[in-house]
Design a protein around this motif. Structure first.
Motif, PDB file in Angstrom:
ATOM      1  N   ILE A   1       0.847  -1.195   0.000  1.00 21.55           N
ATOM      2  CA  ILE A   1       0.000   0.000   0.000  1.00 21.55           C
ATOM      3  C   ILE A   1       0.880   1.241   0.000  1.00 21.55           C
ATOM      4  N   VAL A   2       0.570   2.158  -0.911  1.00 19.93           N
ATOM      5  CA  VAL A   2       1.222   3.467  -0.916  1.00 19.93           C
ATOM      6  C   VAL A   2       0.275   4.449  -0.229  1.00 19.93           C
ATOM      7  N   ILE A   3       0.737   5.008   0.876  1.00 17.00           N
ATOM      8  CA  ILE A   3      -0.059   5.974   1.630  1.00 17.00           C
ATOM      9  C   ILE A   3       0.370   7.377   1.240  1.00 17.00           C
ATOM     10  N   LYS A   4      -0.536   8.109   0.644  1.00 16.34           N
ATOM     11  CA  LYS A   4      -0.306   9.528   0.372  1.00 16.34           C
ATOM     12  C   LYS A   4      -1.239  10.306   1.282  1.00 16.34           C
ATOM     13  N   ALA A   5      -0.676  11.178   2.071  1.00 19.57           N
ATOM     14  CA  ALA A   5      -1.495  11.864   3.077  1.00 19.57           C
ATOM     15  C   ALA A   5      -1.105  13.328   3.198  1.00 19.57           C
ATOM     16  N   LYS A   6      -2.093  14.124   3.551  1.00 25.78           N
ATOM     17  CA  LYS A   6      -1.873  15.537   3.845  1.00 25.78           C
ATOM     18  C   LYS A   6      -2.176  15.754   5.325  1.00 25.78           C
ATOM     19  N   ALA A   7      -1.199  16.291   6.031  1.00 25.88           N
ATOM     20  CA  ALA A   7      -1.372  16.594   7.451  1.00 25.88           C
ATOM     21  C   ALA A   7      -1.431  18.106   7.632  1.00 25.88           C
ATOM     22  N   GLN A   8      -2.393  18.552   8.417  1.00 23.72           N
ATOM     23  CA  GLN A   8      -2.555  19.981   8.684  1.00 23.72           C
ATOM     24  C   GLN A   8      -2.257  20.254  10.154  1.00 23.72           C
ATOM     25  N   ILE A   9      -1.336  21.177  10.373  1.00 22.89           N
ATOM     26  CA  ILE A   9      -0.915  21.545  11.722  1.00 22.89           C
ATOM     27  C   ILE A   9      -1.392  22.968  11.992  1.00 22.89           C
ATOM     28  N   GLY A  10      -1.914  23.191  13.175  1.00 16.18           N
ATOM     29  CA  GLY A  10      -2.396  24.540  13.484  1.00 16.18           C
ATOM     30  C   GLY A  10      -2.648  24.726  14.958  1.00 16.18           C
ATOM     31  N   TYR A  11      -3.600  25.622  15.256  1.00 20.51           N
ATOM     32  CA  TYR A  11      -3.796  26.054  16.633  1.00 20.51           C
ATOM     33  C   TYR A  11      -5.275  26.104  16.992  1.00 20.51           C
TER      34      TYR A  11
ATOM     35  N   THR B   1     -12.064  -7.002   2.535  1.00 23.43           N
ATOM     36  CA  THR B   1     -13.460  -6.581   2.663  1.00 23.43           C
ATOM     37  C   THR B   1     -13.511  -5.065   2.867  1.00 23.43           C
ATOM     38  N   PRO B   2     -14.711  -4.438   2.738  1.00 20.77           N
ATOM     39  CA  PRO B   2     -14.836  -3.001   3.020  1.00 20.77           C
ATOM     40  C   PRO B   2     -14.377  -2.625   4.424  1.00 20.77           C
ATOM     41  N   ASP B   3     -14.563  -3.536   5.385  1.00 22.27           N
ATOM     42  CA  ASP B   3     -14.107  -3.254   6.750  1.00 22.27           C
ATOM     43  C   ASP B   3     -12.587  -3.122   6.810  1.00 22.27           C
ATOM     44  N   ASP B   4     -11.901  -3.885   5.948  1.00 24.35           N
ATOM     45  CA  ASP B   4     -10.440  -3.784   5.903  1.00 24.35           C
ATOM     46  C   ASP B   4     -10.010  -2.383   5.480  1.00 24.35           C
ATOM     47  N   LEU B   5     -10.734  -1.786   4.517  1.00 24.90           N
ATOM     48  CA  LEU B   5     -10.397  -0.442   4.047  1.00 24.90           C
ATOM     49  C   LEU B   5     -10.541   0.571   5.173  1.00 24.90           C
ATOM     50  N   THR B   6     -11.620   0.432   5.951  1.00 25.22           N
ATOM     51  CA  THR B   6     -11.822   1.322   7.095  1.00 25.22           C
ATOM     52  C   THR B   6     -10.683   1.180   8.102  1.00 25.22           C
ATOM     53  N   SER B   7     -10.324  -0.059   8.402  1.00 25.62           N
ATOM     54  CA  SER B   7      -9.245  -0.314   9.362  1.00 25.62           C
ATOM     55  C   SER B   7      -7.909   0.209   8.851  1.00 25.62           C
TER      56      SER B   7
ATOM     57  N   LEU C   1      -4.324  19.047  13.357  1.00 23.02           N
ATOM     58  CA  LEU C   1      -5.743  19.337  13.196  1.00 23.02           C
ATOM     59  C   LEU C   1      -6.442  18.294  12.332  1.00 23.02           C
ATOM     60  N   SER C   2      -5.741  17.778  11.337  1.00 22.51           N
ATOM     61  CA  SER C   2      -6.353  16.751  10.490  1.00 22.51           C
ATOM     62  C   SER C   2      -5.285  15.996   9.719  1.00 22.51           C
ATOM     63  N   ILE C   3      -5.615  14.748   9.395  1.00 30.53           N
ATOM     64  CA  ILE C   3      -4.783  13.917   8.522  1.00 30.53           C
ATOM     65  C   ILE C   3      -5.714  13.299   7.492  1.00 30.53           C
ATOM     66  N   GLU C   4      -5.426  13.538   6.220  1.00 32.25           N
ATOM     67  CA  GLU C   4      -6.267  13.039   5.138  1.00 32.25           C
ATOM     68  C   GLU C   4      -5.470  12.031   4.314  1.00 32.25           C
ATOM     69  N   PRO C   5      -5.657  10.730   4.585  1.00 33.29           N
ATOM     70  CA  PRO C   5      -4.886   9.720   3.852  1.00 33.29           C
ATOM     71  C   PRO C   5      -5.582   9.291   2.558  1.00 33.29           C
ATOM     72  N   ASP C   6      -4.777   8.945   1.576  1.00 27.62           N
ATOM     73  CA  ASP C   6      -5.266   8.384   0.325  1.00 27.62           C
ATOM     74  C   ASP C   6      -4.462   7.113   0.071  1.00 27.62           C
ATOM     75  N   LEU C   7      -5.145   5.962   0.033  1.00 29.02           N
ATOM     76  CA  LEU C   7      -4.465   4.679  -0.074  1.00 29.02           C
ATOM     77  C   LEU C   7      -4.518   4.149  -1.503  1.00 29.02           C
ATOM     78  N   GLU C   8      -3.382   3.702  -1.991  1.00 28.47           N
ATOM     79  CA  GLU C   8      -3.309   3.056  -3.300  1.00 28.47           C
ATOM     80  C   GLU C   8      -2.762   1.646  -3.092  1.00 28.47           C
ATOM     81  N   PHE C   9      -3.540   0.656  -3.540  1.00 32.39           N
ATOM     82  CA  PHE C   9      -3.194  -0.743  -3.304  1.00 32.39           C
ATOM     83  C   PHE C   9      -2.447  -1.325  -4.506  1.00 32.39           C
ATOM     84  N   TYR C  10      -1.378  -2.067  -4.198  1.00 34.71           N
ATOM     85  CA  TYR C  10      -0.609  -2.754  -5.228  1.00 34.71           C
ATOM     86  C   TYR C  10      -0.349  -4.191  -4.774  1.00 34.71           C
TER      87      TYR C  10
END
Length: 207
Positions: A83-93, A140-146, A120-129
């Motif tokens: 899995i390639v995890i591409k994520a945007k993390a937002q830091i703030g106050y 299963t769909p539950d695996d994606l959530t986990s 403040l937030s982490i927005e991951p985008d998963l790409e499966f290989y």
């Protein structure tokens, strides 16, 4: 007294927002990016309690394996994926944590607490290989959530070593100096000695 603090808080929040907006504008100049920044600013106005100061993009390769056993562990089935995890993390106050009060006699605003930067937030985008399902152990769909939860945890653990917190802390220190300038324009003074700015943080300001 409350009215004075409300005025100062409005000036301060407005000044900080304009400072970070100007910083973002200097870093990215394309028309498309500018339109996107306007949308981000609108989100900040809607949620005045929190302010994003730094964003970081992460790309991590994550190997996932899960083995399920059946018939008293006589049979096992493994599913796995790269899995390639591409994520945007937002830091703030959290601006609700700013503590200040006015000393009208001395025409002074006393800033007793400025919040530490936080995620403040982490927005991951998963790409499966290289996905491989087992005989009786499939994705299963539950695996994606986990996996999304696990990806956020994985990225959160990477943030301390990324330098994002130091960058956000430097932005906060610059904001304190901005608040000081705003207060001085109306003939008052800002007292932030209670913040106990460390020598390390002072060096950050000088960089």
């Amino acid at each position: 007294m409350d009215n004075i603090l409300d005025v100062f808080l409005g000036l301060i929040l407005g000044g900080i927002s304009m400072y970070w907006l100007f910083s973002l504008f200097r870093k990215k100049q394309s028309k498309e990016i500018t339109t996107h920044q306007s949308a981000v600013l609108l989100e900040k106005i809607r949620s005045v309690c929190k302010l994003i100061s730094v964003e970081g993009d992460f790309a991590e390769v994550y190997k996932y394996e899960n083995t399920r056993e059946r018939f008293m562990s006589l049979l096992s089935s493994k599913k796995k994926a790269l899995i390639v995890i591409k994520a945007k993390a937002q830091i703030g106050y959290d601006l609700n944590k700013i503590l200040m009060h006015a000393d009208t006699g001395k025409r002074k605003i006393i800033l007793s607490n400025f919040p530490e930067p936080e995620v403040l937030s982490i927005e991951p985008d998963l790409e499966f290989y290289d996905i491989k399902n087992g005989l009786f152990n499939t994705f299963t769909p539950d695996d994606l959530t986990s996996l999304n939860i696990e990806a956020k945890k994985h990225i959160r653990e990477k943030i301390p070593e990324s330098g994002l917190m130091e960058t956000a802390r430097k932005e906060a220190l610059q904001s304190v100096l901005l608040i000081e300038k705003i207060v001085e324009t109306i003939g008052w003074k800002l007292d932030y000695t209670a913040l106990h700015i460390s020598e390390k943080d002072k060096r950050l300001l000088e960089q």
